[in-house]
Design a protein around this motif. Structure first.
Motif, PDB file in Angstrom:
ATOM      1  N   LEU A 205       5.270  88.584 112.315  1.00  6.88           N
ATOM      2  CA  LEU A 205       6.545  89.059 111.775  1.00  6.88           C
ATOM      3  C   LEU A 205       7.729  88.200 112.212  1.00  6.88           C
ATOM      4  O   LEU A 205       8.867  88.466 111.798  1.00  6.88           O
ATOM      5  N   TYR A 206       7.477  87.196 113.041  1.00  4.44           N
ATOM      6  CA  TYR A 206       8.545  86.308 113.505  1.00  4.44           C
ATOM      7  C   TYR A 206       8.226  84.894 113.033  1.00  4.44           C
ATOM      8  O   TYR A 206       7.138  84.374 113.263  1.00  4.44           O
ATOM      9  N   PHE A 207       9.216  84.289 112.345  1.00  2.00           N
ATOM     10  CA  PHE A 207       9.024  82.966 111.774  1.00  2.00           C
ATOM     11  C   PHE A 207      10.111  82.040 112.325  1.00  2.00           C
ATOM     12  O   PHE A 207      11.262  82.096 111.895  1.00  2.00           O
ATOM     13  N   ARG A 208       9.701  81.214 113.272  1.00  2.00           N
ATOM     14  CA  ARG A 208      10.665  80.310 113.916  1.00  2.00           C
ATOM     15  C   ARG A 208      10.775  79.025 113.118  1.00  2.00           C
ATOM     16  O   ARG A 208       9.784  78.359 112.869  1.00  2.00           O
ATOM     17  N   ARG A 209      11.987  78.683 112.731  1.00  2.00           N
ATOM     18  CA  ARG A 209      12.191  77.543 111.843  1.00  2.00           C
ATOM     19  C   ARG A 209      12.360  76.251 112.643  1.00  2.00           C
ATOM     20  O   ARG A 209      13.177  76.160 113.562  1.00  2.00           O
ATOM     21  N   ASP A 210      11.591  75.252 112.257  1.00  2.00           N
ATOM     22  CA  ASP A 210      11.691  73.918 112.843  1.00  2.00           C
ATOM     23  C   ASP A 210      12.237  72.981 111.771  1.00  2.00           C
ATOM     24  O   ASP A 210      11.662  72.869 110.680  1.00  2.00           O
ATOM     25  N   HIS A 211      13.357  72.314 112.074  1.00  2.00           N
ATOM     26  CA  HIS A 211      13.991  71.432 111.096  1.00  2.00           C
ATOM     27  C   HIS A 211      14.743  70.334 111.840  1.00  2.00           C
ATOM     28  O   HIS A 211      15.012  70.462 113.041  1.00  2.00           O
ATOM     29  N   PRO A 212      15.097  69.246 111.186  1.00  2.00           N
ATOM     30  CA  PRO A 212      15.678  68.102 111.881  1.00  2.00           C
ATOM     31  C   PRO A 212      16.976  68.385 112.623  1.00  2.00           C
ATOM     32  O   PRO A 212      17.294  67.711 113.607  1.00  2.00           O
ATOM     33  N   THR A 213      17.757  69.375 112.170  1.00  2.00           N
ATOM     34  CA  THR A 213      19.035  69.650 112.825  1.00  2.00           C
ATOM     35  C   THR A 213      18.932  70.734 113.905  1.00  2.00           C
ATOM     36  O   THR A 213      19.949  71.105 114.492  1.00  2.00           O
ATOM     37  N   ASN A 219      18.883  66.774 119.707  1.00  2.00           N
ATOM     38  CA  ASN A 219      19.186  66.284 121.052  1.00  2.00           C
ATOM     39  C   ASN A 219      17.869  65.939 121.745  1.00  2.00           C
ATOM     40  O   ASN A 219      17.334  66.742 122.517  1.00  2.00           O
ATOM     41  N   PRO A 220      17.326  64.739 121.497  1.00  2.00           N
ATOM     42  CA  PRO A 220      15.960  64.433 121.940  1.00  2.00           C
ATOM     43  C   PRO A 220      15.791  64.235 123.432  1.00  2.00           C
ATOM     44  O   PRO A 220      14.706  64.459 123.969  1.00  2.00           O
ATOM     45  N   SER A 221      16.841  63.821 124.156  1.00  2.00           N
ATOM     46  CA  SER A 221      16.686  63.580 125.591  1.00  2.00           C
ATOM     47  C   SER A 221      16.971  64.851 126.384  1.00  2.00           C
ATOM     48  O   SER A 221      17.661  65.762 125.913  1.00  2.00           O
ATOM     49  N   LYS A 222      16.438  64.908 127.587  1.00  2.00           N
ATOM     50  CA  LYS A 222      16.669  66.078 128.451  1.00  2.00           C
ATOM     51  C   LYS A 222      18.159  66.265 128.713  1.00  2.00           C
ATOM     52  O   LYS A 222      18.678  67.381 128.662  1.00  2.00           O
ATOM     53  N   ARG A 223      18.850  65.191 128.994  1.00  2.00           N
ATOM     54  CA  ARG A 223      20.272  65.302 129.302  1.00  2.00           C
ATOM     55  C   ARG A 223      21.068  65.778 128.092  1.00  2.00           C
ATOM     56  O   ARG A 223      21.937  66.651 128.215  1.00  2.00           O
ATOM     57  N   SER A 224      20.788  65.207 126.912  1.00  2.00           N
ATOM     58  CA  SER A 224      21.562  65.620 125.738  1.00  2.00           C
ATOM     59  C   SER A 224      21.299  67.073 125.392  1.00  2.00           C
ATOM     60  O   SER A 224      22.211  67.797 124.966  1.00  2.00           O
ATOM     61  N   ARG A 225      20.063  67.536 125.576  1.00  2.00           N
ATOM     62  CA  ARG A 225      19.777  68.954 125.319  1.00  2.00           C
ATOM     63  C   ARG A 225      20.552  69.842 126.275  1.00  2.00           C
ATOM     64  O   ARG A 225      21.085  70.885 125.874  1.00  2.00           O
ATOM     65  N   CYS A 226      20.608  69.451 127.534  1.00  2.00           N
ATOM     66  CA  CYS A 226      21.306  70.280 128.515  1.00  2.00           C
ATOM     67  C   CYS A 226      22.814  70.264 128.296  1.00  2.00           C
ATOM     68  O   CYS A 226      23.484  71.284 128.519  1.00  2.00           O
ATOM     69  N   VAL A 227      23.363  69.123 127.867  1.00  2.00           N
ATOM     70  CA  VAL A 227      24.796  69.077 127.547  1.00  2.00           C
ATOM     71  C   VAL A 227      25.089  69.966 126.348  1.00  2.00           C
ATOM     72  O   VAL A 227      26.134  70.624 126.290  1.00  2.00           O
TER      73      VAL A 227
END
Length: 315
Positions: A205-213, A219-227
């Motif tokens: 019942l849960y559909f998690r969407r994966d998309h480029p944005t 934010n592919p790097s660890k630092r950019s994700r955390c920022v």
């Protein structure tokens, strides 16, 4: 519906105009209706504000809050919980989809099982068009009556999106708020497992969407994700080694804070030590959407049938 809703749904959003309306339709079309939907707009610069105000004018269950500046995804997640009023709480994402019975089945599960602190349903990862990308079988032992076993399973088994389950709000208030270091959501859920077992409703019942944005892709790097999670993480005071060290310490501090017996606490530390030495294992801790695709389209009919009002609103 009572004046004080039993369930609060917190939806933090930033520039979510592409999928927001579809997600709102899925939430507002739930068969369980005794909830409030708290939307916190993180100073979006696209059409998010217009969409939110339009839906809030249509449905009194929506409380729309707009922040004057972007405070980051993590503080915004904590903000919607702080604004909530229900005895139960669920975080929602602006780009995911939800089967019509998701809330009802989770609330019923918590009512039937007072020992459970969280209820979630089966899930699948979908792409930008709503087609199934990764069907997912939940394999974590988070329903075990033994806290060390729940903790061990979460450490060693990949996948799981229990962060988006329906939780008892009083338990949420007893754990440390969500942080913004690398994989902080994982340590957050790990601490929850030490407070009680989870229940998985055996329906997708849960559909998690994966998309480029999506934030993790953009934010592919660890630092950019955390920022992205918290702008205060920018700058030389928060290098990647610190973000990783905080991740490890997050597990340690979760064990220290949890209401465990001495024996259970020692067992959790042993599991953590074993996990730390196992990180070279391929795929250790990977998220379900990062795996190789399964059988795309296998659940497509289920998505169309289960998500509230899709066909009517697309016509």
């Amino acid at each position: 519906m009572t004046a004080l809703p039993r369930l609060s749904i917190g939806l933090p959003v930033y520039n979510g105009e592409e999928y927001l309306a579809e997600s709102l339709d899925a939430l507002l079309g739930q068969t369980y209706e005794d909830f409030e939907l708290v939307i916190s707009d993180n100073a979006s610069t696209d059409g998010t504000q217009d969409i939110c105000r339009l839906y809030a004018a249509r449905d009194s269950r929506i409380r729309y809050l707009r922040l004057p500046r972007n405070i980051g995804a993590t503080p915004n997640h904590n903000h919607v919980f702080d604004e909530s009023r229900g005895e139960l709480f669920k975080w929602a994402s602006h780009d995911d989809l939800y089967g019509r019975d998701l809330l009802r089945r989770c609330v019923e599960a918590l009512d039937e099982r007072p020992d459970m602190i969280l209820a979630h349903t089966g899930q699948a990862v979908i792409d930008g068009d709503g087609q199934v990308k990764v069907p997912y079988d939940y394999g974590l032992a988070t329903d075990s009556p033994h806290p060390p076993e729940r903790f061990r399973s979460l450490l060693f088994e990949p996948g799981g999106d229990d962060f988006y389950g329906v939780l008892r709000a009083d338990v949420l208030r007893r754990v440390k708020p969500l942080d913004s270091y690398h994989h902080a959501d994982r340590t957050f859920v790990a601490e929850l497992t030490l407070h009680g077992p989870f229940h998985q409703v055996p329906e997708v019942l849960y559909f998690r969407r994966d998309h480029p944005t999506r934030a993790e892709r953009a934010n592919p790097s660890k630092r950019s994700r955390c920022v992205n999670l918290d702008p205060r993480r920018a700058g030389p005071l928060h290098p990647t080694p610190r973000l990783l060290a905080e991740y490890l310490w997050g597990f340690v501090s979760a064990i220290r804070r949890a209401p465990l017996s001495p024996a259970d606490r020692r067992a959790c530390y042993r599991h953590l030590g074993a996990w730390m030495t196992s990180r070279v294992r391929p795929g250790a801790g990977e998220r379900v959407e990062d795996r190789a695709p399964g059988d795309p389209g296998r659940l497509t009919v289920s998505v169309d049938a289960l998500v509230a009002g899709r066909e009517e609103r697309q016509s």
